[in-house]
Scaffold this active site. Structure first.
Site, PDB file in Angstrom:
ATOM      1  N   HIS A  82      -5.849   6.635  13.766  1.00 40.51           N
ATOM      2  CA  HIS A  82      -4.814   6.836  12.176  1.00 40.51           C
ATOM      3  C   HIS A  82      -6.034   7.840  12.352  1.00 40.51           C
ATOM      4  O   HIS A  82      -6.738   6.829  11.824  1.00 40.51           O
ATOM      5  CB  HIS A  82      -4.224   5.443  11.343  1.00 40.51           C
ATOM      6  N   ASP A 161       5.002   0.715   1.350  1.00 40.01           N
ATOM      7  CA  ASP A 161       3.728   2.141   2.069  1.00 40.01           C
ATOM      8  C   ASP A 161       5.056   3.059   1.694  1.00 40.01           C
ATOM      9  O   ASP A 161       4.620   4.324   1.443  1.00 40.01           O
ATOM     10  CB  ASP A 161       3.324   1.035   2.681  1.00 40.01           C
ATOM     11  N   ARG A 168       2.483   8.727  -4.148  1.00 39.39           N
ATOM     12  CA  ARG A 168       1.088   9.247  -4.824  1.00 39.39           C
ATOM     13  C   ARG A 168       1.000  10.385  -4.335  1.00 39.39           C
ATOM     14  O   ARG A 168       0.668  11.150  -5.263  1.00 39.39           O
ATOM     15  CB  ARG A 168       0.646   7.916  -3.995  1.00 39.39           C
ATOM     16  N   SER A 183      -2.753   1.445   2.374  1.00 39.14           N
ATOM     17  CA  SER A 183      -2.086   1.957   2.893  1.00 39.14           C
ATOM     18  C   SER A 183      -1.782   2.319   4.320  1.00 39.14           C
ATOM     19  O   SER A 183      -0.651   1.886   4.977  1.00 39.14           O
ATOM     20  CB  SER A 183      -1.545   3.436   2.554  1.00 39.14           C
ATOM     21  N   LYS A 187      -0.047  -0.551   7.672  1.00 39.67           N
ATOM     22  CA  LYS A 187       0.763   0.007   8.415  1.00 39.67           C
ATOM     23  C   LYS A 187       0.510  -0.165  10.525  1.00 39.67           C
ATOM     24  O   LYS A 187       1.121  -0.552  10.643  1.00 39.67           O
ATOM     25  CB  LYS A 187       1.219   1.560   8.442  1.00 39.67           C
TER      26      LYS A 187
HETATM   27  N1  URA Z   1      -2.587   8.338   5.850  1.00 40.18           N
HETATM   28  C1  URA Z   1      -1.649   7.051   5.179  1.00 40.18           C
HETATM   29  O1  URA Z   1      -1.451   6.620   5.719  1.00 40.18           O
HETATM   30  N2  URA Z   1      -2.446   6.762   3.814  1.00 40.18           N
HETATM   31  C2  URA Z   1      -2.549   7.517   3.529  1.00 40.18           C
HETATM   32  O2  URA Z   1      -3.137   6.903   1.897  1.00 40.18           O
HETATM   33  C3  URA Z   1      -3.721   8.120   4.055  1.00 40.18           C
HETATM   34  C4  URA Z   1      -3.564   8.268   4.689  1.00 40.18           C
END
Ligand code: URA
Length: 433
Positions: A82, A161, A168, A183, A187
């Protein structure tokens, strides 16, 4: 409990309890709290922050706001990657097939564009018929068949989220360290992978502008991941200038494919190999150095490119677009940005360039906006390059010609030309874990 009290408490700078955090996370997930109240709370969080405990509780509540993926039906070790978000960041499209080709299964949930940054799901959806929404059984069956499935965030995994992420994006409440950490990690925890590599971007195009804050974010996320029993590491990588040359959804797929053909820009290839190697090392495939060689070999022999095409086909997409990227529809209009003076490009503000891409239609201004998949920017010059007056720095692409004026202003104000060549900077700035 009531949401107005929670907003008032956070607005006054007080810490929220586990119950209060659960109340608003679950209320975001089931739609029982209004968007405008969640937005007000997000703004109060941006002003007054969340402490470590609140961040852990928010991560946990968001992860539990929906299903927790059970990957036990996947044969073999699972990995996930990620990025905290950058401009021109198409690394997932390169790293996932390399790692899958080395025998580590990638069962991945990716995001859409956020603020000035692009999202993998938007990029993949520029391939005709590509699907990013699956029931768990189909998701696992694709992972077992080809070793990768990249899904969007379903309504079932981390719905809290999903709601907060889109709010956001629309309310300028993205760049708060605790919101980013919770966030991403909610995930990753709900996604269920055994090994996780995080690419924490740092610089003008990242949410974290300097190495210290990027390292602090990385440490926070690694701590959350380890606490949940995952093998996890974070690379802090440079995002002071866009990654690669192409910015915008289908343009980035094209560049990812070129990188898998060993024909990509050096910076993108280097970061992808580092990220793939770190994930392979976490999955016990060898030392970091051996894993770098292994990752590179999957680019050189073309097997990672075949893997991407196989994944695209299994996810319903037209894999001919991977074999022949000239099939992607071209933007109707283009506009060259030319240098107004000679010298060296001493800085490219990647956030400004990302925003120029958003104004061209490559990203969303509101959460309901449609994306123009062919819109974006191809950089002809990057930081450190010499440029002559009148030479093309970049070409802008869009389906709407009227968008060029604003995007060109934004682009030009993001580029600095000086007479002296700037010192070059490393791409890998730190490793956590
Ligand atoms: N990637 C995400 O999944 N969430 C964020 O807040 C920023 C980048």
């Amino acid at each position: 409990m009531n949401i107005k009290e929670i907003i008032r408490k956070k607005r006054s700078g007080l810490s929220l309890t586990k119950e209060e955090i659960e109340y608003f996370a679950f209320g975001a997930a089931d739609g029982s709290i209004k968007d405008y109240q969640l937005s007000a709370l997000l703004m109060a969080i941006c002003f007054n922050g969340l402490d470590s405990n609140e961040t852990l509780e928010l991560t946990d509540a968001m992860a539990r706001s929906g299903d927790m993926a059970d990957l036990s039906a996947v044969n073999g070790i699972t990995g996930d990657k990620h990025s905290t978000g950058g401009v021109g960041d198409k690394t997932t499209l390169v790293v996932a097939p390399i790692v899958a080709e080395c025998g580590v299964k990638i069962a991945k949930m990716s995001g859409r564009g956020l603020g000035h940054t692009g999202g993998t799901v938007d990029k993949l959806e520029s391939i005709p018929n590509f699907r990013t929404s699956f029931e768990t059984d189909e998701f696992i069956s694709i992972v077992n068949k080809c070793g990768i499935c990249v899904a969007g965030q379903s309504g079932k995994l981390c719905p809290a989220d999903k709601k907060l992420y889109s709010l956001r994006d629309a309310t300028e409440t993205v760049d708060n360290m605790s919101l980013i950490a919770s966030s991403i990690m909610s995930k990753k925890l709900a996604g269920g992978a055994d090994c996780i590599v995080l690419d924490v971007k740092c610089g003008s195009g990242a949410f974290m502008k300097d190495v210290d804050s990027a390292t602090a974010l990385a440490e926070k996320m690694v701590e959350i991941g380890r606490g949940a029993g995952r093998k996890i590491a974070a690379l802090i990588t440079d995002m002071d200038t866009p990654l690669g040359k192409n910015i915008g959804n289908s343009l980035e797929i094209v560049e990812a494919v070129e990188t898998l053909k060993d024909n990509g820009p050096d910076d993108l290839t280097e970061i992808c190999v580092l990220l793939a190697a770190k994930l392979l090392e976490l999955a016990d495939k060898g030392s970091f150095d051996d894993c770098k060689k292994l990752a590179m070999s999957k680019i050189k022999d073309g097997s990672a490119l075949n893997k991407l095409a196989e994944m695209v086909a299994l996810q319903g997409g037209d894999s001919e677009f991977i074999r022949n990227t000239s099939l992607f529809p071209k933007a109707h209009y283009s506009f060259d940005i030319k240098a107004s003076e000679s010298g060296y490009i001493s800085h490219m503000n990647a956030e400004g360039i990302g925003l120029a891409g958003v104004s061209l239609g490559a990203g969303r201004q509101t959460k309901e906006d449609d994306i123009d998949y062919s819109a974006g920017i191809i950089l002809n010059k990057k930081t450190g390059d010499e440029i002559a007056k009148g030479e093309i720095i970049a070409t802008l692409y869009s389906s709407d010609e009227s968008l060029f004026e604003q995007a060109a202003l934004q682009f030009n104000s993001s580029v600095t030309v000086e007479s002296k060549k700037p010192a070059s900077k490393p791409l890998l700035l730190n490793i956590v874990g």
